[in-house]
Design a protein around this motif. Structure first.
Motif, short mmCIF file in Angstrom:
data_model
loop_
_atom_site.label_atom_id
_atom_site.label_comp_id
_atom_site.label_asym_id
_atom_site.label_seq_id
_atom_site.Cartn_x
_atom_site.Cartn_y
_atom_site.Cartn_z
N PHE A 130 0.81 -1.31 -0.02
CA PHE A 130 -0.04 -0.21 0.03
C PHE A 130 0.72 1.08 0.07
O PHE A 130 0.50 2.25 -0.99
CB PHE A 130 -0.76 -0.11 1.24
N ALA A 131 2.05 1.46 0.78
CA ALA A 131 2.65 2.64 1.19
C ALA A 131 3.40 3.07 -0.10
O ALA A 131 3.77 4.15 -0.47
CB ALA A 131 3.69 2.71 2.27
N THR A 132 3.90 1.84 -1.04
CA THR A 132 4.56 2.17 -2.24
C THR A 132 3.76 2.25 -3.63
O THR A 132 4.13 2.22 -4.48
CB THR A 132 5.39 1.23 -2.39
N THR A 133 2.40 2.53 -3.47
CA THR A 133 1.48 2.44 -4.71
C THR A 133 1.77 3.64 -5.42
O THR A 133 1.99 4.66 -4.80
CB THR A 133 0.11 2.57 -4.17
N PRO A 134 2.24 3.49 -6.65
CA PRO A 134 2.56 4.87 -7.44
C PRO A 134 1.62 5.89 -7.38
O PRO A 134 2.01 7.18 -7.02
CB PRO A 134 2.74 4.43 -8.79
N TYR A 135 0.31 5.82 -7.29
CA TYR A 135 -0.46 6.76 -7.31
C TYR A 135 -0.52 7.55 -6.15
O TYR A 135 -0.65 8.56 -5.84
CB TYR A 135 -1.87 6.34 -7.71
N LEU A 136 -0.54 6.76 -4.94
CA LEU A 136 -0.39 7.40 -3.48
C LEU A 136 0.91 8.27 -3.58
O LEU A 136 0.49 9.26 -3.18
CB LEU A 136 -0.57 6.15 -2.50
N LEU A 137 1.97 7.97 -3.96
CA LEU A 137 2.84 8.77 -4.09
C LEU A 137 2.76 10.01 -4.68
O LEU A 137 3.38 11.10 -4.67
CB LEU A 137 4.19 7.92 -4.13
N ALA A 138 2.23 9.77 -6.08
CA ALA A 138 1.88 10.88 -6.97
C ALA A 138 0.97 12.13 -6.21
O ALA A 138 0.96 13.21 -6.77
CB ALA A 138 1.32 10.33 -8.10
N ASP A 139 0.23 11.38 -5.41
CA ASP A 139 -0.73 12.30 -4.66
C ASP A 139 0.18 13.38 -3.92
O ASP A 139 -0.19 14.82 -3.90
CB ASP A 139 -1.65 11.55 -3.64
N PRO A 281 3.51 -2.34 -15.63
CA PRO A 281 4.30 -2.92 -14.45
C PRO A 281 5.00 -1.62 -13.89
O PRO A 281 5.28 -1.73 -12.55
CB PRO A 281 5.02 -4.07 -15.08
N TRP A 282 5.49 -0.89 -14.73
CA TRP A 282 6.41 0.22 -14.40
C TRP A 282 5.76 1.56 -14.20
O TRP A 282 4.76 1.98 -15.26
CB TRP A 282 7.63 0.35 -15.15
N PRO A 283 5.86 2.60 -13.17
CA PRO A 283 5.16 3.76 -13.31
C PRO A 283 5.51 4.57 -14.60
O PRO A 283 6.43 4.71 -14.93
CB PRO A 283 5.45 4.54 -12.04
N THR A 296 -1.08 6.82 -12.63
CA THR A 296 -2.41 6.23 -12.08
C THR A 296 -2.36 4.49 -11.82
O THR A 296 -3.15 4.09 -11.78
CB THR A 296 -3.40 6.47 -13.23
N GLN A 297 -1.01 4.14 -11.66
CA GLN A 297 -1.00 2.68 -11.54
C GLN A 297 -1.07 2.29 -10.07
O GLN A 297 -0.59 2.88 -9.43
CB GLN A 297 0.58 2.06 -12.02
N PRO A 298 -1.66 1.22 -9.82
CA PRO A 298 -1.76 0.59 -8.29
C PRO A 298 -0.37 -0.45 -8.45
O PRO A 298 0.15 -0.26 -9.41
CB PRO A 298 -2.99 -0.43 -8.61
N PRO A 299 -0.23 -0.89 -7.38
CA PRO A 299 1.04 -1.92 -7.26
C PRO A 299 0.70 -3.28 -8.13
O PRO A 299 0.15 -4.34 -7.76
CB PRO A 299 0.78 -2.18 -5.66
N VAL A 300 1.06 -3.03 -9.38
CA VAL A 300 0.63 -3.83 -10.49
C VAL A 300 1.57 -5.48 -9.96
O VAL A 300 0.72 -6.47 -10.22
CB VAL A 300 1.20 -3.52 -11.68
N LEU A 301 2.66 -5.34 -9.74
CA LEU A 301 3.33 -6.66 -9.77
C LEU A 301 2.75 -7.34 -8.31
O LEU A 301 2.51 -8.76 -8.39
CB LEU A 301 4.82 -6.37 -9.38
N ALA A 302 2.44 -6.62 -7.29
CA ALA A 302 1.73 -7.34 -6.36
C ALA A 302 0.25 -7.78 -6.42
O ALA A 302 0.04 -8.92 -5.95
CB ALA A 302 1.73 -6.12 -5.15
N MET A 303 -0.41 -6.97 -7.58
CA MET A 303 -1.66 -7.35 -7.94
C MET A 303 -1.61 -8.89 -8.70
O MET A 303 -2.53 -9.56 -8.38
CB MET A 303 -2.27 -6.38 -8.79
N ALA A 304 -0.56 -9.08 -9.66
CA ALA A 304 -0.35 -10.12 -10.34
C ALA A 304 -0.18 -11.34 -9.25
O ALA A 304 -0.72 -12.35 -9.22
CB ALA A 304 0.76 -9.95 -11.26
N TRP A 305 0.70 -10.94 -8.10
CA TRP A 305 0.99 -12.17 -7.23
C TRP A 305 -0.26 -12.42 -6.58
O TRP A 305 -0.80 -13.82 -6.14
CB TRP A 305 2.17 -11.75 -6.28
N VAL A 407 10.83 4.55 -5.18
CA VAL A 407 11.98 5.51 -5.18
C VAL A 407 12.10 6.05 -6.62
O VAL A 407 12.35 7.75 -6.42
CB VAL A 407 13.25 4.74 -4.74
N PHE A 408 11.74 5.72 -7.60
CA PHE A 408 11.86 6.22 -9.02
C PHE A 408 10.73 7.38 -8.93
O PHE A 408 11.05 8.57 -9.46
CB PHE A 408 11.37 5.19 -10.10
N VAL A 409 9.32 6.98 -8.24
CA VAL A 409 8.44 8.09 -8.23
C VAL A 409 8.75 9.26 -7.44
O VAL A 409 8.66 10.43 -8.01
CB VAL A 409 7.19 7.66 -7.62
#
Length: 603
Positions: A130-139, A281-283, A296-305, A407-409
């Motif tokens: 949850f904490a590393t969700t790209p959209y959450l950090l983009a907020d 898969p990548w923001p 606007t990406q959720p944690p895609v890799l974790a979602m696939a798992w 970290v990239f975001v």
């Protein structure tokens, strides 16, 4: 390292590392510029508290009126933060809340995973998802949506408190109730859209987990625990009543609730919520998109798992479905529905007017991330046999990759505002809305008068008034260019009522609370000049109490009653805790002496 030390490290270290994701913002403000509007509002509320001792419901601007664009925007939160900000400064408080919000969101999901049965170490994984969700950090970085960033993380804490109250009320019930009251106040007093989405989605998330409720818990016990949690949330929401009740009363007539203006927003920039972009898969940002740097990406890799693990869980137990299978199926269905609503914007224009206030479907992404985190928690809880270790190892790899993306975001240079990014010191020095220039106030072109859009010119302010309460002598001189009879939306708020003099006549007010005038005369070049003055005694109290006294009084009464009830409940809880911790009495019990006469009570 002892087992106790390992547990302590697993509890304390990860949230501290998550908090470091906000460090680039704290040090360099490498973010889209809109976050500084929130800081400016805190600065103005702090100035008002320093001068008058109490917060103001409406924030005054240098245009002799409150800022109508953010009339209720995080009003409760800024009013509370204004008091420590008056002591240590607005920016340290603002930065500390930014870091604390990110840590709280992680801890809320970690707490939820622990309540569902994960160990302290394994619960780190859904928390990090949850904490590393790209959209959450983009907020915080790409959108600058600071209030939404704080509110969404508060929603995670609320979910943790609810699950703690249902699953483990015997340990830390007071902590759970305090978390529910605090998160309720943050949601209601920070971001209205997040409050609405949580009111709709959190009950569904909790309902998905209820099949895993403790075995043997009767329905009456479940209802009693949930009722206690709802009561705590209600008291927290009631604490914001002085801001929330006027907001709910006046909100339907404001610009933000105008369905004719919100509907087009759902159809703007469809490339942002296209399925190929959301599931990247990548923001990433679409190539032809120009605007805020929104991931606007959720944690895609974790979602696939999570998807693979939940489907495997359902398949392996298909012949003897149990409560885990029921929860897995509900979570899959809920996640699929949220994804459809996220990528198919056309549904929203047929929804009720209130739901259209969401404005952007990508605001659903944090709740998709919560569903993913819950799915991971359920799958890990159910994992056993030879696939458990490889499965958890694959999950660790996916979460580690998500952390690299986070970290990239936060370091992506494009996330900053166009040109040189504003620093927090610039905002304090300017003492003006950072979204606008200090000398030019560009009024938006989407205002309505009797349902008809108006395109006003840009006004130049030749005089500004100081912060604080207005006086009858304060005035704002406006100059523009137009035609006789042309309607104008002036950058002056209706409350308090104003009078116009000069070349513009008062025509009324538009739905967002700004004054509407009509050009009465111009010079040969089409130029006009007008002066706006408050119509009130000295000093003017800049509030809507004259227009809507009952909502104001009802809101203040609700805040007072909720604060009293929370105070009484807090004191009672502390006394109960002290009685439990009190050592047993060491006074020897008096024993009757054999053969001694029984004492008789006096008549």
């Amino acid at each position: 390292m002892t087992t106790a030390t390992e547990r302590r490290v697993a509890t304390v270290l990860p949230p501290l590392l998550v908090g470091l994701l906000a460090l680039p913002f704290v040090l360099h403000q490498n973010s889209w510029w809109e976050w500084n509007t929130a800081l400016w509002l805190l600065e103005r509320q702090t100035a008002h508290v320093s001068a008058h001792g109490v917060p103001t419901l409406f924030v005054h601007t240098e245009t002799a009126a409150f800022n109508p664009f953010f009339v209720f925007y995080a009003g409760f939160l800024f009013s509370v933060l204004a008091y420590p900000a008056a002591v240590v400064g607005a920016w340290p408080v603002f930065a500390a809340v930014s870091v604390a919000a990110l840590m709280a969101g992680y801890l809320g999901i970690w707490w939820t995973a622990r309540n569902l049965g994960l160990s302290q170490r394994l619960a780190i994984l859904p928390g990090l998802v949850f904490a590393t969700t790209p959209y959450l950090l983009a907020d915080l970085y790409g959108r600058g949506a600071w209030a939404e960033f704080v509110a969404v993380n508060a929603a995670a804490v609320m979910l943790g408190g609810l699950t703690a109250l249902v699953w483990h009320p015997e340990r830390g019930r007071g902590r759970a109730l305090a978390a529910l009251a605090g998160s309720g106040a943050l949601l209601a007093g920070t971001h209205n859209v997040s409050l609405m989405l949580c009111a709709l989605l959190l009950p569904l998330l909790l309902a998905a987990l209820l099949p895993l409720a403790p075995a043997g818990l009767p329905l009456s016990g479940l209802v009693r625990r949930l009722s206690l949690g709802v009561l705590a949330i209600t008291l927290g929401v009631g604490l914001t009543g002085a801001w929330l009740i006027p907001n709910l009363w006046l909100g339907p007539s404001t610009y933000a609730a105008d369905a004719t203006l919100n509907a087009p927003l759902f159809l703007e920039n469809p490339e942002l919520v296209r399925l190929a972009n959301v599931l990247s898969p990548w923001p990433s940002i679409p190539a032809h998109y120009s605007g805020r740097w929104v991931y606007t990406q959720p944690p895609v890799l974790a979602m696939a798992w999570a998807l693979a693990a939940l489907l495997a869980l359902i398949w392996t137990r298909r012949r003897a479905p149990d409560r885990l299978v029921a929860t897995a199926g509900i979570l899959l269905a809920l996640g699929a529905c949220l994804l459809v609503l996220l990528v198919d914007q056309t549904w929203w224009t047929s929804f009720p007017r209130l739901l259209q206030a969401v404005q952007f479907t990508y605001r659903l992404v944090p709740y998709v991330a919560i569903v993913i985190a819950l799915g991971i928690s359920v799958a890990v809880t159910a994992a056993n046999g030879r696939w458990r270790r490889p499965g958890i190892a694959a999950l660790v790899v996916a979460v580690g990759a998500q952390a690299v993306m986070a970290v990239f975001v936060v370091l992506d240079s494009e996330a900053g505002s166009p040109g040189a990014p504003l620093q927090h010191g610039d905002i304090r020095a300017a003492a003006a809305p950072p979204s606008f220039s200090a000398t030019t106030y560009p009024v938006q072109t989407q205002f309505l008068v009797r349902g008809r859009p108006i395109g006003p010119p840009t006004f130049r302010l030749t005089r500004s008034v100081p912060e604080g309460l207005l006086t009858a002598a304060d005035a704002v001189t406006l100059r523009g260019k137009g035609k006789v009879g042309e309607p104008l939306v002036l950058p002056v708020a209706w409350s308090p009522p104003v009078r116009l003099s000069g070349d513009v006549r008062l025509a009324g007010r538009e739905t967002f609370g700004l004054v509407v005038g009509t050009v009465a005369r111009t010079d040969r070049a089409g130029r006009w000049t007008a002066t706006a003055r408050p119509r009130c005694a000295t000093p003017c109290v800049n509030a809507l109490s004259g227009d809507a006294p009952w909502p104001m009084l009802a809101g203040q009464l609700l805040t007072l009653l909720s604060a009293t009830a929370l105070g009484v409940a807090g004191v009672a809880g502390l006394r109960r805790r002290r009685r439990r911790r009190a050592p047993p009495s060491t006074t020897p019990e008096a024993r009757p002496i054999p053969g001694a006469p029984t004492p008789v009570a006096a008549p």
